[in-house]
Design a protein around this motif. Sequence first.
Motif, short mmCIF file in Angstrom:
data_model
loop_
_atom_site.label_atom_id
_atom_site.label_comp_id
_atom_site.label_asym_id
_atom_site.label_seq_id
_atom_site.Cartn_x
_atom_site.Cartn_y
_atom_site.Cartn_z
N MET A 1 56.34 30.02 51.65
CA MET A 1 55.18 29.59 52.38
C MET A 1 54.34 28.68 51.47
SD MET A 1 52.13 31.82 54.15
CE MET A 1 53.25 33.01 54.81
N LEU A 2 53.96 27.57 51.99
CA LEU A 2 53.25 26.53 51.23
C LEU A 2 51.74 26.73 51.20
CD1 LEU A 2 53.90 23.88 49.78
CD2 LEU A 2 53.62 22.72 51.96
N LEU A 3 51.20 27.48 52.13
CA LEU A 3 49.76 27.64 52.30
C LEU A 3 49.02 28.09 51.03
CD1 LEU A 3 47.48 27.56 54.48
CD2 LEU A 3 47.98 29.97 54.86
N PRO A 4 49.46 29.13 50.33
CA PRO A 4 48.73 29.53 49.12
C PRO A 4 48.73 28.46 48.02
CG PRO A 4 50.13 31.31 49.86
CD PRO A 4 50.51 30.10 50.66
N GLY A 5 49.80 27.70 47.90
CA GLY A 5 49.85 26.63 46.90
C GLY A 5 48.85 25.53 47.21
N LEU A 6 48.74 25.17 48.48
CA LEU A 6 47.76 24.16 48.89
C LEU A 6 46.34 24.67 48.68
CD1 LEU A 6 49.45 22.89 52.17
CD2 LEU A 6 49.29 21.69 49.98
N TRP A 7 46.12 25.93 48.98
CA TRP A 7 44.81 26.56 48.79
C TRP A 7 44.44 26.56 47.32
CZ3 TRP A 7 43.90 32.31 50.59
CH2 TRP A 7 42.54 32.62 50.55
N ALA A 8 45.38 26.95 46.47
CA ALA A 8 45.13 26.97 45.03
C ALA A 8 44.85 25.56 44.51
CB ALA A 8 46.33 27.58 44.29
N PHE A 114 33.73 32.35 42.50
CA PHE A 114 34.61 31.20 42.71
C PHE A 114 35.80 31.26 41.75
CE2 PHE A 114 36.09 26.86 42.12
CZ PHE A 114 36.21 26.43 43.43
N VAL A 115 35.54 31.57 40.48
CA VAL A 115 36.62 31.66 39.49
C VAL A 115 37.57 32.81 39.84
CG1 VAL A 115 37.13 32.17 37.07
CG2 VAL A 115 35.32 30.54 37.64
N LEU A 116 37.01 33.96 40.20
CA LEU A 116 37.85 35.10 40.59
C LEU A 116 38.71 34.74 41.80
CD1 LEU A 116 38.79 38.01 40.31
CD2 LEU A 116 36.75 38.69 41.63
N LYS A 117 38.11 34.06 42.78
CA LYS A 117 38.88 33.62 43.95
C LYS A 117 40.02 32.70 43.52
CE LYS A 117 36.74 30.89 46.76
NZ LYS A 117 35.97 30.32 47.90
N GLY A 118 39.73 31.78 42.62
CA GLY A 118 40.78 30.88 42.13
C GLY A 118 41.92 31.64 41.48
N VAL A 119 41.60 32.63 40.67
CA VAL A 119 42.64 33.44 40.02
C VAL A 119 43.45 34.20 41.06
CG1 VAL A 119 43.02 35.41 38.47
CG2 VAL A 119 41.40 33.61 37.82
N LEU A 120 42.78 34.81 42.02
CA LEU A 120 43.49 35.55 43.07
C LEU A 120 44.43 34.64 43.86
CD1 LEU A 120 40.57 37.79 44.41
CD2 LEU A 120 42.57 38.55 43.09
N VAL A 121 43.97 33.45 44.20
CA VAL A 121 44.79 32.53 44.98
C VAL A 121 45.94 31.98 44.14
CG1 VAL A 121 44.80 30.38 46.29
CG2 VAL A 121 42.94 32.01 46.60
N LEU A 122 45.71 31.74 42.85
CA LEU A 122 46.81 31.30 41.98
C LEU A 122 47.88 32.38 41.87
CD1 LEU A 122 44.96 29.44 39.09
CD2 LEU A 122 46.66 28.48 40.65
N VAL A 123 47.47 33.62 41.71
CA VAL A 123 48.44 34.72 41.66
C VAL A 123 49.16 34.84 43.00
CG1 VAL A 123 48.69 37.23 41.41
CG2 VAL A 123 47.21 35.97 39.85
N ALA A 125 49.74 32.41 45.15
CA ALA A 125 50.70 31.29 45.24
C ALA A 125 51.92 31.56 44.39
CB ALA A 125 50.02 30.00 44.81
N TRP A 126 51.72 32.12 43.20
CA TRP A 126 52.84 32.43 42.32
C TRP A 126 53.74 33.50 42.94
CZ3 TRP A 126 53.41 37.10 39.43
CH2 TRP A 126 54.50 37.08 38.54
#
Length: 133
Positions: A1-8, A114-123, A125-126
């Motif tokens: 699924m591409l969605l989390p990568g685009l979000w990150a 915002f930073v925590l959200k970024g980390v959660l979304v990066l994880v 996507a991974w």
Amino acid sequence: MLLPGLWAGMLLCLGTLATPAPFALLSREEAGRVAGRMLAGEAYASLVLAVVFVLLERRLRGAMRPGAEMLLALGALFCTVAGYFAVLPMMDAARAGQGPWSFGMLHAVSSSFFVLKGVLVLVLAWRVASPAR
């Protein structure tokens, strides 16, 4: 699924390039308005992306117990709601000299969400991109 990568990618671009740029070119007040407008768009986009991901994940997994991916998306959704929709009105009040907390302290709280959200979304996507899923 591409969605989390685009979000990150959206979060990384906004946090590292888009919001700092106005502060290099504009007055502090104007730059704050520009960055605030970008962050407003990001907050609504994150709401939509989180809900869409949760609905797709639920459809793929059925009525089973929520997996780590769904919990990561829900955590990012919480960070969006808390960091933008709860803290921002308090920041506006602090800027006007109202409320018990300073603007700087509330800005730090909002930035942390915002930073925590970024980390959660990066994880997220991974994890979604990993073949072991």
